[in-house]
Every structure is written in C-alpha cells, then in structure tokens.
Design a protein around this motif. Structure first.
Motif, PDB file in Angstrom:
ATOM      1  N   ILE A   1      54.978 -18.026  26.172  1.00 57.00           N
ATOM      2  CA  ILE A   1      56.134 -17.107  26.930  1.00 57.00           C
ATOM      3  C   ILE A   1      57.193 -16.673  25.987  1.00 57.00           C
ATOM      4  N   SER A   2      57.575 -17.759  25.315  1.00 61.22           N
ATOM      5  CA  SER A   2      58.942 -17.540  24.484  1.00 61.22           C
ATOM      6  C   SER A   2      58.560 -16.633  23.345  1.00 61.22           C
ATOM      7  N   VAL A   3      57.341 -16.275  22.986  1.00 61.14           N
ATOM      8  CA  VAL A   3      57.047 -15.488  21.580  1.00 61.14           C
ATOM      9  C   VAL A   3      56.176 -14.401  22.150  1.00 61.14           C
ATOM     10  N   THR A   4      55.830 -14.109  23.462  1.00 61.18           N
ATOM     11  CA  THR A   4      55.136 -13.136  24.119  1.00 61.18           C
ATOM     12  C   THR A   4      55.846 -11.746  24.093  1.00 61.18           C
ATOM     13  N   LYS A   5      55.479 -10.630  23.495  1.00 64.83           N
ATOM     14  CA  LYS A   5      56.172  -9.337  23.827  1.00 64.83           C
ATOM     15  C   LYS A   5      55.454  -8.410  24.804  1.00 64.83           C
ATOM     16  N   ILE A   6      56.053  -7.246  25.244  1.00 63.19           N
ATOM     17  CA  ILE A   6      55.223  -6.518  25.881  1.00 63.19           C
ATOM     18  C   ILE A   6      54.254  -5.911  25.330  1.00 63.19           C
ATOM     19  N   GLN A   7      54.225  -5.517  24.122  1.00 62.76           N
ATOM     20  CA  GLN A   7      52.901  -5.045  23.383  1.00 62.76           C
ATOM     21  C   GLN A   7      52.028  -5.941  23.381  1.00 62.76           C
ATOM     22  N   ASP A   8      52.193  -7.492  23.403  1.00 63.84           N
ATOM     23  CA  ASP A   8      51.124  -8.440  23.687  1.00 63.84           C
ATOM     24  C   ASP A   8      50.618  -8.324  25.011  1.00 63.84           C
ATOM     25  N   LYS A   9      51.211  -8.156  26.094  1.00 64.87           N
ATOM     26  CA  LYS A   9      50.772  -8.294  27.405  1.00 64.87           C
ATOM     27  C   LYS A   9      49.733  -6.610  27.551  1.00 64.87           C
ATOM     28  N   LYS A  10      50.350  -5.651  27.145  1.00 64.30           N
ATOM     29  CA  LYS A  10      49.565  -4.587  27.035  1.00 64.30           C
ATOM     30  C   LYS A  10      48.298  -4.612  26.300  1.00 64.30           C
ATOM     31  N   GLY A  11      48.517  -5.176  25.145  1.00 68.58           N
ATOM     32  CA  GLY A  11      47.070  -5.563  23.985  1.00 68.58           C
ATOM     33  C   GLY A  11      46.336  -6.484  24.954  1.00 68.58           C
ATOM     34  N   ILE A  12      46.666  -7.390  25.459  1.00 69.93           N
ATOM     35  CA  ILE A  12      45.694  -8.233  26.303  1.00 69.93           C
ATOM     36  C   ILE A  12      44.697  -7.574  27.301  1.00 69.93           C
ATOM     37  N   CYS A  13      45.387  -6.567  27.929  1.00 65.57           N
ATOM     38  CA  CYS A  13      44.395  -5.653  28.607  1.00 65.57           C
ATOM     39  C   CYS A  13      43.263  -5.148  28.091  1.00 65.57           C
ATOM     40  N   HIS A  14      43.623  -4.753  26.788  1.00 70.73           N
ATOM     41  CA  HIS A  14      42.492  -4.285  25.972  1.00 70.73           C
ATOM     42  C   HIS A  14      41.635  -5.278  25.342  1.00 70.73           C
ATOM     43  N   GLN A  15      42.083  -6.454  25.497  1.00 72.48           N
ATOM     44  CA  GLN A  15      41.269  -7.713  25.085  1.00 72.48           C
ATOM     45  C   GLN A  15      40.263  -7.943  26.311  1.00 72.48           C
ATOM     46  N   LEU A  16      40.950  -7.854  27.366  1.00 72.40           N
ATOM     47  CA  LEU A  16      40.266  -7.864  28.541  1.00 72.40           C
ATOM     48  C   LEU A  16      39.013  -6.813  28.869  1.00 72.40           C
ATOM     49  N   ALA A  17      39.509  -5.533  28.483  1.00 70.59           N
ATOM     50  CA  ALA A  17      38.322  -4.465  28.323  1.00 70.59           C
ATOM     51  C   ALA A  17      37.484  -4.768  27.389  1.00 70.59           C
ATOM     52  N   ASN A  18      37.736  -5.396  26.322  1.00 73.92           N
ATOM     53  CA  ASN A  18      36.775  -5.640  25.068  1.00 73.92           C
ATOM     54  C   ASN A  18      35.677  -6.489  25.693  1.00 73.92           C
ATOM     55  N   ASP A  19      36.021  -7.416  26.462  1.00 69.24           N
ATOM     56  CA  ASP A  19      35.178  -8.349  27.159  1.00 69.24           C
ATOM     57  C   ASP A  19      34.531  -7.789  28.452  1.00 69.24           C
ATOM     58  N   ASP A  20      34.962  -6.799  28.881  1.00 70.39           N
ATOM     59  CA  ASP A  20      34.401  -5.932  30.064  1.00 70.39           C
ATOM     60  C   ASP A  20      35.038  -6.548  31.300  1.00 70.39           C
ATOM     61  N   ARG A  21      36.053  -7.381  31.182  1.00 70.50           N
ATOM     62  CA  ARG A  21      36.671  -7.754  32.528  1.00 70.50           C
ATOM     63  C   ARG A  21      37.284  -6.739  33.097  1.00 70.50           C
ATOM     64  N   LEU A  22      37.881  -5.786  32.546  1.00 69.24           N
ATOM     65  CA  LEU A  22      38.762  -4.533  33.067  1.00 69.24           C
ATOM     66  C   LEU A  22      37.835  -3.410  32.523  1.00 69.24           C
ATOM     67  N   LYS A  23      37.585  -2.489  33.557  1.00 69.92           N
ATOM     68  CA  LYS A  23      36.769  -1.149  33.198  1.00 69.92           C
ATOM     69  C   LYS A  23      37.621  -0.118  33.501  1.00 69.92           C
ATOM     70  N   TRP A  24      37.807   0.844  32.785  1.00 70.51           N
ATOM     71  CA  TRP A  24      38.863   2.047  32.919  1.00 70.51           C
ATOM     72  C   TRP A  24      38.021   2.876  33.888  1.00 70.51           C
ATOM     73  N   VAL A  25      36.576   3.228  33.669  1.00 71.89           N
ATOM     74  CA  VAL A  25      36.063   4.336  34.315  1.00 71.89           C
ATOM     75  C   VAL A  25      35.091   3.525  35.413  1.00 71.89           C
ATOM     76  N   LYS A  26      35.298   4.122  36.595  1.00 72.90           N
ATOM     77  CA  LYS A  26      34.532   3.312  37.554  1.00 72.90           C
ATOM     78  C   LYS A  26      33.421   4.399  38.092  1.00 72.90           C
ATOM     79  N   PRO A  27      32.225   3.736  38.394  1.00 74.94           N
ATOM     80  CA  PRO A  27      31.072   4.590  38.749  1.00 74.94           C
ATOM     81  C   PRO A  27      31.282   5.628  39.944  1.00 74.94           C
TER      82      PRO A  27
END
Length: 369
Positions: free
Chosen positions: A343-369
């Motif tokens: 947490i001492s080196v984590t930035k806002i950009q990192d937290k947003k970017g992690i969302c896209h890492q999660l989307a890259n692994d299909d743990r988050l989906k932007w368009v729902k059926p």
C-alpha cells in the motif's frame, strides 16, 4: 554521630528541563518505534529463523544455483542449506551453507567437528565434496577460526590434532570414527581450501535484494520505478481486457466496435482507451515491482482486495458497458486499502489498472448478457 549541623546541611536541587525536541515524529515511529537494524535483529532469531533467512538468501543466488534445498536436522550429514549448480545434485557441483545460530562467534571446537562430518560422509560416497563449504552465523566466526579457515594447511593440522577429542565420537551416534586406514588417506588428500566463511553483513546486503527483505526486517520498500509507457501497438497480453473495452464501447454506442480503428469517430473514446492502457501498465509495473520486493502472493492478495471492493459495483445495473467500466474503476480508486504490504507504493492508477488486469482474466465483465 554525624558532625554536620542541621543548620549547615543543605540539599541542592535542580528542576529537570524539558527534553530536547527531536522535531516532528512520523506515524511509522509512533506505531513501530525505533527501527532495529538487520544486523541486530538477527541476534533475536531462533535457529530455525536463521536457517530460513539463509535459505531466502541462497534461493535468490540465481547466477550460481539451479536448485537450493534445506535438509532436515535428522539426516543433515553436516548440510544445512545446499545450492546445486547443475542437475547432478549431491554428486555434481554444489555448495554447502552451514548455519549456526549461537550466542557467541563460532569457535574451532564447533567448526572442526562439522568439517570432520563432511569429510567422513564424502569418503563414504554419500555426496561429492562440495565446491565450497561456508560457515554462516549471526556473530560470524571468531578470530581463531577465521585464521584457520584462511589457512587450509593450519586447518588441516588442527583437525588432525583434535580428531580424537572433537570428531571421533561426534560424527555419528552409532560408532566411533578413528582417523586411520583408507579414511586417513582420504583425509590426507582432501582439499581443505573448500572450507571458508561468509560474513554476515555480506549476506544481509545480498538478502536486501530479495523479495523477503522488507517483510523480514521492516524499514519500508525501496523507491518504485516509473511505470512503463504503453507501446503504440498493444502487446498480446493485453488482448482480453482491450477486447472487453471495445465491447463496452460498442455497447455504449449501440454498434459493434471490432478494433481500435473503429474508435476514430469518437475522440473522447480514443482518449478513454489510451487512459485505460496507461493505468493497466501502471498496475503491471506494480506487479513487476512486487515480484522483486515482497514475498510471492502479495500482489495477488492486493488484486483480490480490489476485486472484493468493486465486485458489487460491477454486478449492479448500469446504462452500458462503458458506464460499468467507469463506475468500477472509480470505485477502485476510492478503496481505502490498509493491510497489504504494497500500500505504501500503490497509486490510484494502480487500483484502476488492477481492474483491467481482473478483466484480462475475465474476473470482471463489462458487458453483461
């Protein structure tokens, strides 16, 4: 009886002044107190902690070893942490790290029985003689032992002199090992220059380069390098989260968005797309930083924490996939992360970017059926 008169006896007192100010005090000092240097912390280690510390250090000597292993105490044969340079194991080229955690520096009376044990087991064919045999201890080797280890002829003479007193009955619990016959000839021909020591400060400084240092000794993480700029052409490892973004844009516009060229008609979406790639690379840089500076699993724990913080937002109803992207990344940016070691080196950009890492692994989906 005291000759001093009550009228002449006086007690002089002086008011204690306020302590000299040390200036502002950091929150870290308030919470953790004064940081104890690693070279003092190791004196508080248990024997198991000391061996684990040496194992952490040895495991990251990548330029020297293919495999590093720690033997159990019941069958160590004088071997604590072994580093193998090839696939031949104990019959190939390897180094032994003999770990001693004593209240005092290692003395010849401790080291020479270990040397005798190593030579005897090697003579029995249980392993090839190690390339190097290091003694490692929090308080290092004492001066008398260092002198012996730095002069192999003197070390050999001392072993012969003290064999009956220090070695014969300590090598194995089942029998006495006399220095005679074939074994005597083996010892005579043995290369005693392999026995040496590794200064503790050298190990601490080399351990500082491993992912375990901050977790073991504290003191915070090193400065984090700047995040890499996304390449003009997306990397193959971006394919899934970028496709999810294109699907979200298509859902927003009401028409399919097959590739980035289709975004040209919407400059605001091009800018949005570029920002998402930037934060993804921020998170990737944090992943790489974590790999080198904190124990394995720390970054994955951070990803899981972000996932737990945004999954309800992701699952809620949204006007479009793009609205979901924006809502989730904004929720991630506001997460009050408090427990993870990064947490001492984590930035806002990192937290947003992690969302896209999660989307890259299909743990988050932007368009729902």
């Amino acid at each position: 009886m005291n000759d001093v008169s009550k009228d002449t006896f006086k007690i002089l007192t002086e008011d204690i002044p306020e302590p000299t100010s040390q200036g502002g005090v950091s929150s870290g000092k308030i919470v953790h107190g004064k940081l104890i240097p690693p070279q003092q912390q190791i004196f508080l280690f248990s024997a198991d902690d000391w061996e684990a510390f040496v194992e952490e250090w040895a495991h990251y000597q990548r330029t020297q070893y293919k495999i590093v292993t720690r033997l159990s105490a019941s069958a160590d044969m004088g071997i604590d942490v072994a580093g193998f340079t090839d696939d031949e194991g104990f019959q190939g080229a390897w180094d032994n790290h003999q770990c001693k955690h004593y209240s005092n520096a290692i003395a010849p009376s401790t080291a020479i029985p270990e040397i005798g044990k190593c030579i005897w087991h090697a003579s029995e064919g249980r392993f090839a003689p190690p390339r190097k045999y290091y003694f490692i201890a929090p308080k290092d080797c004492g001066m008398s032992l260092k002198k012996l280890l730095l002069n192999s002829a003197d070390l050999k003479s001392k072993l012969f002199e003290k064999w009956d007193d220090w070695c014969a009955d300590s090598i194995t619990s089942t029998k006495t090992i006399p220095l005679e016959g074939d074994f005597l000839a083996y010892v005579e021909a043995f290369d005693f220059s392999i026995f040496t020591f590794k200064p503790t400060l050298d190990i601490i400084e080399e351990h500082r380069k491993t992912p375990y240092f901050a977790a073991r000794f504290g003191g915070g993480l090193p400065d984090r390098p700047s995040a890499e700029t996304p390449p003009e052409e997306p990397d193959p490892n971006e394919s899934r989260y970028l496709q999810q973004l294109l699907d979200a844009y298509g859902d927003h516009n009401g028409q399919p968005c097959a590739d980035t060229s289709a975004l040209a008609a919407w400059p605001e979406l091009v800018a949005h797309f570029n920002r998402q790639r930037e934060v993804f690379y921020h998170a990737e840089s944090l992943r790489n930083f974590a790999r080198d500076n904190v124990p394995q699993g720390t970054f994955e724990d951070l990803q899981d924490e972000v996932f737990s913080g945004v999954i309800e937002v992701e699952g809620a109803a949204h006007d479009s996939g793009l609205s979901r992207v924006n809502a989730v990344t904004q929720a991630a940016a506001q997460l009050p992360l408090t427990a993870n070691g990064l947490i001492s080196v984590t930035k806002i950009q990192d937290k947003k970017g992690i969302c896209h890492q999660l989307a890259n692994d299909d743990r988050l989906k932007w368009v729902k059926p």
